[in-house]
Each structure stands twice: as C-alpha cells, then as structure tokens.
Write a protein that holds these residues in place. Structure first.
Motif, PDB file in Angstrom:
ATOM      1  N   ALA A 202       0.476  -0.910   0.045  1.00  0.00           N
ATOM      2  CA  ALA A 202       0.093   0.057   0.465  1.00  0.00           C
ATOM      3  C   ALA A 202       0.941   1.505  -0.267  1.00  0.00           C
ATOM      4  CB  ALA A 202      -1.216   0.381   0.999  1.00  0.00           C
ATOM      5  N   ARG A 203      -0.056   2.157  -0.626  1.00  0.00           N
ATOM      6  CA  ARG A 203       1.523   3.364  -0.788  1.00  0.00           C
ATOM      7  C   ARG A 203      -0.252   4.362  -0.352  1.00  0.00           C
ATOM      8  NH1 ARG A 203       4.728   0.941   0.097  1.00  0.00           N
ATOM      9  NH2 ARG A 203       7.267   0.658  -0.643  1.00  0.00           N
ATOM     10  N   SER A 204       0.597   5.790   0.037  1.00  0.00           N
ATOM     11  CA  SER A 204      -0.658   7.290  -0.157  1.00  0.00           C
ATOM     12  C   SER A 204       0.338   8.012  -0.211  1.00  0.00           C
ATOM     13  CB  SER A 204      -1.115   7.218   0.740  1.00  0.00           C
ATOM     14  OG  SER A 204      -0.872   7.458   2.338  1.00  0.00           O
ATOM     15  N   GLY A 205      -0.316   9.373  -0.038  1.00  0.00           N
ATOM     16  CA  GLY A 205       1.298  10.373  -0.341  1.00  0.00           C
ATOM     17  C   GLY A 205       0.238  11.139  -0.958  1.00  0.00           C
ATOM     18  N   TRP A 206       1.642  12.971  -1.300  1.00  0.00           N
ATOM     19  CA  TRP A 206       1.056  13.475  -1.513  1.00  0.00           C
ATOM     20  C   TRP A 206       1.507  14.651  -2.979  1.00  0.00           C
ATOM     21  CZ3 TRP A 206      -3.060  17.154   0.159  1.00  0.00           C
ATOM     22  CH2 TRP A 206      -3.929  16.284   1.427  1.00  0.00           C
ATOM     23  N   VAL A 207       1.057  15.360  -4.182  1.00  0.00           N
ATOM     24  CA  VAL A 207       2.168  15.246  -5.266  1.00  0.00           C
ATOM     25  C   VAL A 207       1.234  17.264  -5.533  1.00  0.00           C
ATOM     26  CG1 VAL A 207       2.331  13.057  -6.664  1.00  0.00           C
ATOM     27  CG2 VAL A 207       0.361  14.417  -7.265  1.00  0.00           C
ATOM     28  N   ALA A 208       2.524  17.850  -6.026  1.00  0.00           N
ATOM     29  CA  ALA A 208       2.003  19.204  -6.194  1.00  0.00           C
ATOM     30  C   ALA A 208       2.413  19.497  -7.689  1.00  0.00           C
ATOM     31  CB  ALA A 208       2.325  20.222  -4.861  1.00  0.00           C
ATOM     32  N   ARG A 209       1.847  20.476  -8.170  1.00  0.00           N
ATOM     33  CA  ARG A 209       2.312  20.900  -9.151  1.00  0.00           C
ATOM     34  C   ARG A 209       1.362  21.684  -9.943  1.00  0.00           C
ATOM     35  NH1 ARG A 209       3.951  19.030 -14.719  1.00  0.00           N
ATOM     36  NH2 ARG A 209       5.239  17.045 -13.539  1.00  0.00           N
ATOM     37  N   ALA A 279       5.002   8.432 -10.387  1.00  0.00           N
ATOM     38  CA  ALA A 279       5.893   7.880 -10.457  1.00  0.00           C
ATOM     39  C   ALA A 279       6.576   8.139  -8.957  1.00  0.00           C
ATOM     40  CB  ALA A 279       6.799   9.289 -11.309  1.00  0.00           C
ATOM     41  N   ASP A 280       5.605   9.311  -8.075  1.00  0.00           N
ATOM     42  CA  ASP A 280       5.592   9.133  -6.638  1.00  0.00           C
ATOM     43  C   ASP A 280       6.397   8.053  -6.064  1.00  0.00           C
ATOM     44  OD1 ASP A 280       6.760  11.411  -4.530  1.00  0.00           O
ATOM     45  OD2 ASP A 280       4.374  10.320  -4.009  1.00  0.00           O
ATOM     46  N   ILE A 281       4.666   6.342  -6.583  1.00  0.00           N
ATOM     47  CA  ILE A 281       4.773   5.298  -6.478  1.00  0.00           C
ATOM     48  C   ILE A 281       5.225   4.546  -6.646  1.00  0.00           C
ATOM     49  CG2 ILE A 281       3.269   3.438  -6.257  1.00  0.00           C
ATOM     50  CD1 ILE A 281       0.511   5.291  -6.469  1.00  0.00           C
ATOM     51  N   GLY A 282       6.230   4.569  -7.454  1.00  0.00           N
ATOM     52  CA  GLY A 282       7.889   4.490  -7.600  1.00  0.00           C
ATOM     53  C   GLY A 282       6.891   2.625  -7.965  1.00  0.00           C
ATOM     54  N   GLY A 283       7.970   1.609  -8.247  1.00  0.00           N
ATOM     55  CA  GLY A 283       7.849   0.211  -8.192  1.00  0.00           C
ATOM     56  C   GLY A 283       8.289   0.161 -10.316  1.00  0.00           C
ATOM     57  N   ASP A 284       7.617  -1.151 -10.361  1.00  0.00           N
ATOM     58  CA  ASP A 284       7.857  -1.409 -11.578  1.00  0.00           C
ATOM     59  C   ASP A 284       6.457  -1.191 -11.388  1.00  0.00           C
ATOM     60  OD1 ASP A 284      10.555  -2.737 -11.885  1.00  0.00           O
ATOM     61  OD2 ASP A 284       8.933  -4.368 -10.196  1.00  0.00           O
ATOM     62  N   GLU A 285       5.314  -1.775 -11.143  1.00  0.00           N
ATOM     63  CA  GLU A 285       4.038  -1.223 -11.464  1.00  0.00           C
ATOM     64  C   GLU A 285       2.941  -0.433 -10.457  1.00  0.00           C
ATOM     65  OE1 GLU A 285       1.484  -4.576 -12.827  1.00  0.00           O
ATOM     66  OE2 GLU A 285       2.995  -6.009 -13.366  1.00  0.00           O
ATOM     67  N   GLN A 286       2.214   0.113 -11.007  1.00  0.00           N
ATOM     68  CA  GLN A 286       1.238   1.011  -9.832  1.00  0.00           C
ATOM     69  C   GLN A 286      -0.107   0.556 -10.096  1.00  0.00           C
ATOM     70  OE1 GLN A 286       3.851   2.836 -12.312  1.00  0.00           O
ATOM     71  NE2 GLN A 286       5.131   2.349 -11.143  1.00  0.00           N
ATOM     72  N   ARG A 287      -1.429   1.090  -9.087  1.00  0.00           N
ATOM     73  CA  ARG A 287      -2.639   1.469  -9.298  1.00  0.00           C
ATOM     74  C   ARG A 287      -2.623   2.212  -7.825  1.00  0.00           C
ATOM     75  NH1 ARG A 287      -3.409  -3.655  -6.027  1.00  0.00           N
ATOM     76  NH2 ARG A 287      -3.910  -2.656  -4.565  1.00  0.00           N
ATOM     77  N   ILE A 288      -3.679   2.966  -8.692  1.00  0.00           N
ATOM     78  CA  ILE A 288      -4.581   4.660  -7.666  1.00  0.00           C
ATOM     79  C   ILE A 288      -5.235   3.685  -7.767  1.00  0.00           C
ATOM     80  CG2 ILE A 288      -4.560   6.823  -9.196  1.00  0.00           C
ATOM     81  CD1 ILE A 288      -2.385   6.959 -10.720  1.00  0.00           C
ATOM     82  N   ASP A 289      -5.887   3.988  -6.426  1.00  0.00           N
ATOM     83  CA  ASP A 289      -7.094   3.614  -6.011  1.00  0.00           C
ATOM     84  C   ASP A 289      -7.792   4.844  -6.324  1.00  0.00           C
ATOM     85  OD1 ASP A 289      -6.963   0.785  -5.958  1.00  0.00           O
ATOM     86  OD2 ASP A 289      -5.800   1.175  -4.065  1.00  0.00           O
ATOM     87  N   GLN A 290      -7.264   6.703  -5.220  1.00  0.00           N
ATOM     88  CA  GLN A 290      -7.880   7.680  -5.377  1.00  0.00           C
ATOM     89  C   GLN A 290      -6.625   8.510  -5.852  1.00  0.00           C
ATOM     90  OE1 GLN A 290     -10.169   8.148  -1.716  1.00  0.00           O
ATOM     91  NE2 GLN A 290     -11.628   9.360  -1.931  1.00  0.00           N
ATOM     92  N   VAL A 291      -7.788  10.222  -6.174  1.00  0.00           N
ATOM     93  CA  VAL A 291      -6.974  10.450  -6.307  1.00  0.00           C
ATOM     94  C   VAL A 291      -7.190  12.138  -6.059  1.00  0.00           C
ATOM     95  CG1 VAL A 291      -5.188  12.751  -7.337  1.00  0.00           C
ATOM     96  CG2 VAL A 291      -5.204  10.402  -8.156  1.00  0.00           C
ATOM     97  N   GLU A 292      -7.213  12.816  -4.645  1.00  0.00           N
ATOM     98  CA  GLU A 292      -8.316  14.446  -4.296  1.00  0.00           C
ATOM     99  C   GLU A 292      -7.188  15.787  -4.628  1.00  0.00           C
ATOM    100  OE1 GLU A 292      -9.552  13.720  -0.706  1.00  0.00           O
ATOM    101  OE2 GLU A 292     -11.061  11.813  -1.309  1.00  0.00           O
TER     102      GLU A 292
END
Length: 362
Positions: A202-209, A279-292
């Motif tokens: 599991a991963r969670s975090g913040w990105v800004a742009r 890109a922030d999750i990293g790894g070989d694959e990523q799964r995005i469940d939610q973005v707010e």
C-alpha cells in the motif's frame, strides 16, 4: 464563430492594408506603403494579465474585458459568423458559403493576446505541398493539384489557456517484480524456469504541480485532433491584444464556452497529475485507487493563434489541410490511391511467393 476579414485603409491610397507575417508592420499591396505596428514593451507576452477563472465562470468580468458581437449561423455548415463594423455580408471561411447579417448579438469575452503569423501564404503552401508529397499511397496528381489550387486562407483560431496550482493526495499500491524458480517437465525432461511475480504494498502520499498555459481549442469549426497535432506553439511570442495583426486575415470567435473549455483543461491536468502519482509511487507497476486534488489560483486567457487553411476537392471529395502559421507543421485529411494500395499488396504477394519458392527449392 468565423469573423469577417479585418480591413485597415492605407493612409496614402486608401486601399486595404494587410499584416506582413513575420514583421511588425502593415503593408499596402496597391502602392507599397508600409505602416509600423507600435510596440508595447511594457506588456510583453510573459506579463500578460491572467483573468480570475471564478469570475469568468460566474459571468462577473469587468465591462472592459467583454465585447458585443453580431452573429449569424452559416446556412451550409452551421458555423456562427461574426460581423463587425459596417459589414453586412461575408463568406464563411470553412465552406465558402455567402452569409448575410442577421439580428443576433452576444456578449463575449475579449481576446487578451494574439500570436502573429510568422509564415506567409507562400511558405505555408510549400509546407503543405511537402507534407502531401511525403504521404504514402496518395494519388499522383494530388500534390500538383494542391500546388495549383486556390490560395490558403489565413485564420486566427481561438484558444483558452488555463493556469492552476494543484496539490493532490493519493492512495494506491506499489508493485515490485521478483522471480521464483520452479521445475517443469516437458517431453519427459525436467527443466527449471524463472516465473515473474509481483509484490504489492500500500502507498499514499501527496504530489503538487503548477500548471501554466494549458491550451484548449475554443472552436468547433475544426476537429480538435487537427489543432492538437499542430502543437507545440511557442506561447512566449504572444502579443498583447491589438487588432492590427488581424489586418487582411480572418479571425474566429470562440464557440466552446469558457466552462466547457475548463472541463477539458481539468481532464488534461488530471492526466498529468496521475502521471506524477505513478512516479511518486515508484516500483515496477502502480495501482491508483483514489486521487483528491485541491485546485487554487485558477486563471485563464482567451488567445488567438495563427493557422493557414485550405480545402480542396479531389475526385469529387473535399479534403481540408491546416498549417501552423508559426512553425509550418501540417495536419489534415488525406486521400488514398486505391490502385497504389492494390499494387503494393500485389507486389507484396509476389515477393512472398518468390521467397517461398526459393525456400522450398533448397
């Protein structure tokens, strides 16, 4: 909403002046007189004022940022034709149908900036001819037909640009690949092989742009794919709005409202944000469940960008071509030569038959 052609009288002979692409002056083709377009060094493109998006969406803009226009729908293609000044009749630049003024009038957002033409009609025609010549399976006569066709139309096309500061919280999962060795039996023989597995965490975090000048076509007269594929545009060359640059050219008003353009821009930005999340999750694959996403400092501009356009009929069918008036990049509908395609297929079959015959003879 194609507008009528802008006309400026020559101070020497009274004939119409036109803007000279790639220059900062108006030219009279009748007597050769030239008239400079005054420079505005205090308002360079990078200092163009952005407009608060919330005020634009709520129809709460100052009167100075609005204008009244007279519009009439084209009876042939449905494009809305804009009339200015004393003009009472014009030609639709998209289908060449004569259009007479009606009684409709609308309040519209004024353009904030214009990107002057860099390429003249001759240079744009050469770019289009080169593009046509590079097409596979195009009819032999098309390039020559285009070269001898009627002149291209110089058209300023409306766009919205959107800015926003974003901060997004996401939740998802990171997949890291690893390999396990296992034994398998094939044809009575035991072998080992590597099998790829994925370990998820599991991963969670913040990105800004911060988004700057996300460009959205504000017209329905051309396919969006055409203008999207004409990018990139160098928006640093935008000039503060002055209609001198429109002299001798056709300008088009927007037919995609600000609110609809904003929805499209949000879709573009959300796609970029999801790339940032991956890109922030990293790894070989990523799964995005939610973005707010928290959206702040949202602003917009209404700008006009230069396009050369031509419509040709070939073997009874119409084809449209558009040329980026800044870079010369070309997009358009292309015809296909049925006999060239058939000949290519036949040639391929012949070559395949020869290769098969040679292989079998060995």
């Amino acid at each position: 909403m194609p507008a009528d052609r802008k006309n400026w009288p020559c101070n020497s002979c009274g004939a119409d002046l036109r803007y000279e692409p790639g220059a900062t002056e108006l030219v009279c083709d009748h007597c050769g007189a030239r008239q400079d377009i005054p420079d505005l060094p205090e308002a360079r493109a990078r200092h163009l004022n952005e407009i608060d998006l919330a005020r634009g969406l709520s129809d709460d803009l100052p009167a100075a940022q609005m204008e009244s226009v007279r519009i009439t729908p084209c009876p042939s293609c449905g494009a809305q034709v804009e009339f200015q000044g004393a003009t009472h009749a014009t030609e639709c630049p998209f289908c060449a149908t004569p259009v007479a003024i009606g009684t409709g009038e609308e309040r519209r957002i004024k353009p904030q900036a214009v990107m002057p033409f860099v390429l003249n009609e001759s240079q744009a025609r050469q770019a289009m001819t080169n593009w046509l010549g590079s097409l596979w399976f195009a009819p032999n006569g098309l390039q020559e037909y285009a070269r001898k066709g009627r002149a291209l139309n110089g058209l300023y096309v409306p766009f919205w640009t959107f800015d926003a500061a974003t901060r997004s919280h996401y939740s998802g999962a990171r997949g890291d690949h690893y390999y396990e060795t296992r034994s398998v039996t094939r044809n009575g023989k035991t072998e080992t092989e590597q099998v790829r597995r994925t370990r998820w965490s599991a991963r969670s975090g913040w990105v800004a742009r911060a988004f700057d000048d996300v460009l959205i076509l504000a017209s329905q007269s051309l396919p969006r794919s055409y203008t999207d594929n004409l990018q990139p545009w160098d928006l640093t060359t935008l000039q503060p709005w002055r209609d001198d640059y429109l002299a001798g050219f056709t300008a088009e008003g927007y037919t995609i409202p600000l609110a609809d353009g904003h929805v499209m821009a949000r879709e573009v930005m959300e796609g970029v944000i999801r790339q940032d999340v991956r890109a922030d999750i990293g790894g070989d694959e990523q799964r995005i469940d939610q973005v707010e996403t928290d959206w702040k400092d949202e602003t917009f501009k209404h700008v006009l960008l230069p396009i050369w356009m031509a419509a040709y009929k070939y073997n009874g069918k119409s084809y449209r071509f558009v040329v980026n008036g800044q870079t010369g990049k070309v997009q358009g509908e292309r015809p296909w030569s049925a006999w060239k395609i058939a000949f290519a297929i036949l040639a391929g079959l012949i070559v395949a038959g020869i290769v098969l015959a040679v292989t079998q003879s060995r």
